[in-house]
Scaffold this active site. Structure first.
Site, short mmCIF file in Angstrom:
data_model
loop_
_atom_site.label_atom_id
_atom_site.label_comp_id
_atom_site.label_asym_id
_atom_site.label_seq_id
_atom_site.Cartn_x
_atom_site.Cartn_y
_atom_site.Cartn_z
N HIS A 70 -44.19 52.13 -64.00
CA HIS A 70 -43.51 52.25 -65.29
C HIS A 70 -42.19 53.00 -65.13
CE1 HIS A 70 -47.41 51.59 -67.82
NE2 HIS A 70 -47.15 50.60 -66.99
N GLU A 72 -40.81 55.54 -66.69
CA GLU A 72 -40.83 57.01 -66.65
C GLU A 72 -41.42 57.53 -65.35
OE1 GLU A 72 -44.05 55.83 -69.72
OE2 GLU A 72 -42.49 54.86 -68.55
N CYS A 98 -47.42 55.40 -71.90
CA CYS A 98 -48.85 55.12 -71.88
C CYS A 98 -49.60 56.41 -71.52
CB CYS A 98 -49.16 54.02 -70.86
SG CYS A 98 -48.99 54.53 -69.14
N CYS A 101 -48.90 57.64 -67.82
CA CYS A 101 -47.57 58.24 -67.63
C CYS A 101 -47.44 59.56 -68.38
CB CYS A 101 -46.48 57.26 -68.06
SG CYS A 101 -46.28 55.89 -66.88
#
Length: 142
Positions: A70, A72, A98, A101
């Site tokens: 992802h 981030e 999410c 993360c």
């Protein structure tokens, strides 16, 4: 910094994160992230496959491959490999994080998350709030 000036910076950084998202090879959703500390961008990221892998995020059925990182996570990992620190930084991201993360965000020392679009599962945002991270949504940046 006053709230009007902060909002202007927040919108500008979200616009930059949106541009960064366009670098992603993912077809289902392109997400971009910036990490800012003391009004300086210390990292950036977008969702995609790990280094050395083919730039196809989806499998033949159109599902995202399990190993896609992802945005981030990519931004935090870049900081980890540098001399910078996420301590007390702000993470700007085009989509709310999410739950997986959100753990990385909290552990990295990020103290504020600003996002545009809400992810379908808000457990990551709820976790961050419980952990004392300030979370804000700004939907209209145009």
């Amino acid at each position: 910094m006053n709230t009007i000036k902060q909002h202007k910076y927040d919108v500008a950084y979200l616009r930059m994160a949106r541009e960064w998202a366009k670098l992603s090879y993912c077809e289902r959703r392109q997400v971009g992230a910036l990490i800012v500390r003391d009004r300086m961008i210390i990292s950036d990221g977008y969702n995609g496959t790990p280094s050395g892998f083919e730039n196809f995020c989806e499998d033949d059925e159109g599902y995202t491959k399990w190993y896609v990182l992802h945005a981030e996570a990519n931004a935090i990992l870049k900081v980890a490999g540098s001399t910078q620190s996420c301590q007390n930084a702000t993470l700007y991201i085009t989509m709310s994080p999410c739950k997986d993360c959100s753990k990385l965000i909290h552990q990295s020392g990020v103290k504020r998350v600003v996002f545009m679009e809400a992810y379908k599962d808000d457990s990551g945002v709820q976790f961050l709030k419980k952990a004392g991270v300030t979370v804000e949504q700004i939907e209209n940046i145009d």
